[in-house]
Scaffold this motif. Sequence first.
Motif, PDB file in Angstrom:
ATOM      1  N   TYR A 192       0.838  -1.204   0.000  1.00 44.56           N
ATOM      2  CA  TYR A 192       0.000   0.000   0.000  1.00 44.56           C
ATOM      3  C   TYR A 192       0.873   1.254   0.000  1.00 44.56           C
ATOM      4  O   TYR A 192       0.618   2.199  -0.755  1.00 44.56           O
ATOM      5  N   GLN A 196       1.203   4.146  -2.861  1.00 41.94           N
ATOM      6  CA  GLN A 196       0.952   5.553  -2.562  1.00 41.94           C
ATOM      7  C   GLN A 196       2.113   6.438  -3.016  1.00 41.94           C
ATOM      8  O   GLN A 196       1.904   7.568  -3.468  1.00 41.94           O
ATOM      9  N   ARG A 200       1.841   9.410  -6.109  1.00 46.17           N
ATOM     10  CA  ARG A 200       2.291  10.795  -5.956  1.00 46.17           C
ATOM     11  C   ARG A 200       3.388  11.151  -6.944  1.00 46.17           C
ATOM     12  O   ARG A 200       3.975  12.231  -6.860  1.00 46.17           O
ATOM     13  N   LEU A 392       4.289  10.122   3.806  1.00 51.31           N
ATOM     14  CA  LEU A 392       3.174  10.519   2.938  1.00 51.31           C
ATOM     15  C   LEU A 392       2.648  11.896   3.328  1.00 51.31           C
ATOM     16  O   LEU A 392       2.313  12.715   2.453  1.00 51.31           O
ATOM     17  N   ASP A 396       2.666  15.124   0.739  1.00 54.30           N
ATOM     18  CA  ASP A 396       1.462  15.889   0.411  1.00 54.30           C
ATOM     19  C   ASP A 396       1.679  17.380   0.605  1.00 54.30           C
ATOM     20  O   ASP A 396       1.141  18.200  -0.155  1.00 54.30           O
TER      21      ASP A 396
END
Length: 532
Positions: A192, A196, A200, A392, A396
């Motif tokens: 996972y 991710q 991105r 993560l 972001d």
Amino acid sequence: MMRRLMTIPPYAWTLAFLPGLRVFGGNIERLSVSWLFFCLAVSCAIYFAGRAILRAIVKDPNVADLLWGLFFVCVMVGGFFFPTRGNELLWIGLCAAAGVAVASAVPLRRIAAGAITVFAGVGCAVPALHMLTSSVWFERPAIRQMTAHAFAELPQPSAATKADRRDIYYLIFDRYARADQLKDIYAFDNSYFIEQLKARGLHVAEQSFSNYQRTTHSLISSLNLDYLYGLDGEATQDSQDWLPLYEMLQDFRLRRFLDQQGYRFHFFGSWWEPTRLNRLADVNHNLLAIPEPFRVMLDHSLIPFLTQAVGVRVFDHRLVQCQRSQRAFAELRELAASPHEGPRFIFAHLLVPHPPFVMDKNGRCIDAEEARTHTRAENYTQQVQYTNREILKFLDVALGGPGAKPIIVIQSDEGPWPKRFAGDEITTLGMDVTPADWREATRAELVEKMAILNALYLPDRTLPALSETASPVNTFRTVLREYFGVPLAPLEDRQIIFESAQRLYRFHDVTEELAGGIARYPARGRTAQRPQ
């Protein structure tokens, strides 16, 4: 002044020097001579400050000296010689009984003074003799000469090339295992998180290996964009001197190149002395960056135990490491969101998911007792999950703002220690827990140690697919070639081990073995050489 000095008993000087000598004498190959004076100054300051206070309280100065000597042995020195950790209350009880006996029984005072004198004298003589006879002092100048000329300066961009000076983040997550190793060894599915990263815009080299098996060699290679062939010479063949290598982590080719391009250097440090601070950084980010020799001195004392008993946890290295990681991620996000003028190079060496195991998957700090209720795999993967979440969140913020996107490199410098070498990963901080001769490691153990996370975000560039086996030595060759027009050809991805902590500069190429090919040593002792 001379009369006052004459009143100081001989054991006072040896006791005052003892902690400093033990720390430096046991780490000659890792510390510069300046640390000897630092260690001695700290231990002497503690000793003579306490002595002065007790002499002001106790009327008989001779009794005060003796009681303080016993107290100093119990609190500052005992941990170097006796198993005090875990037995603190018993040790304090024995020391208190000895103090009462000496204070109340006059005949015991002379015996106690003689015993302390002999104990402290021998305790100082052993590290002092080791220091005087160590070969490090004779080897170090030649090794430093080699390290100074190991790498030529990087070529500059051509005049016709307009450099694309974006912010550059180089984030090292120490001992972060590759996804297949996490699944095979730790029964943890990291797919996972990998997906991710890809979502991105990061490229993940899912079969990446580090170029060397330990942090020091690995980071020197990646930060200098080359292998360490220039360090494998006659002067270094049998050396165990880490210090010249540690010094290379302060000043490296990538930093010098970016400095010439007008970059501002931010460094995020760790508890490990070589990356605690960077003396050439414009800004250092670290929480409670206590010099490691001082921390080692404290860890052998009862001071952390006594301060924690009254609710002061400033010397609780597990708690501070947890808080340091939390602070580093928060400051990385703040840095990514902050307006600024000019480009920035952000280099962070973050000791997560590296042991000790100090937090759960949500970042909650846990004590040693709670960590012991979990398996090694559970503790390690909890810290992996925390690290994933924070990476993560950072991405972001860094990629969500307006303007040019930064270059982001997310890597580990090495994988976890194989289980048979791992030792205590709950309470130990800053020590090689098990001596390892890496020539004797199995292929599976070397794969575990060198299989790493390696992900790159290279904005606004249409590049041929990066190799699944891309290694860190080529990371900044790609960045400088694509964004600065520097003519740097990619190197062949190779995996190289140094033999052991006793032979740091003897290298062996294990690329074929890790790939499942030929045996490691067709001819025993084959040394890795620069490809022609």
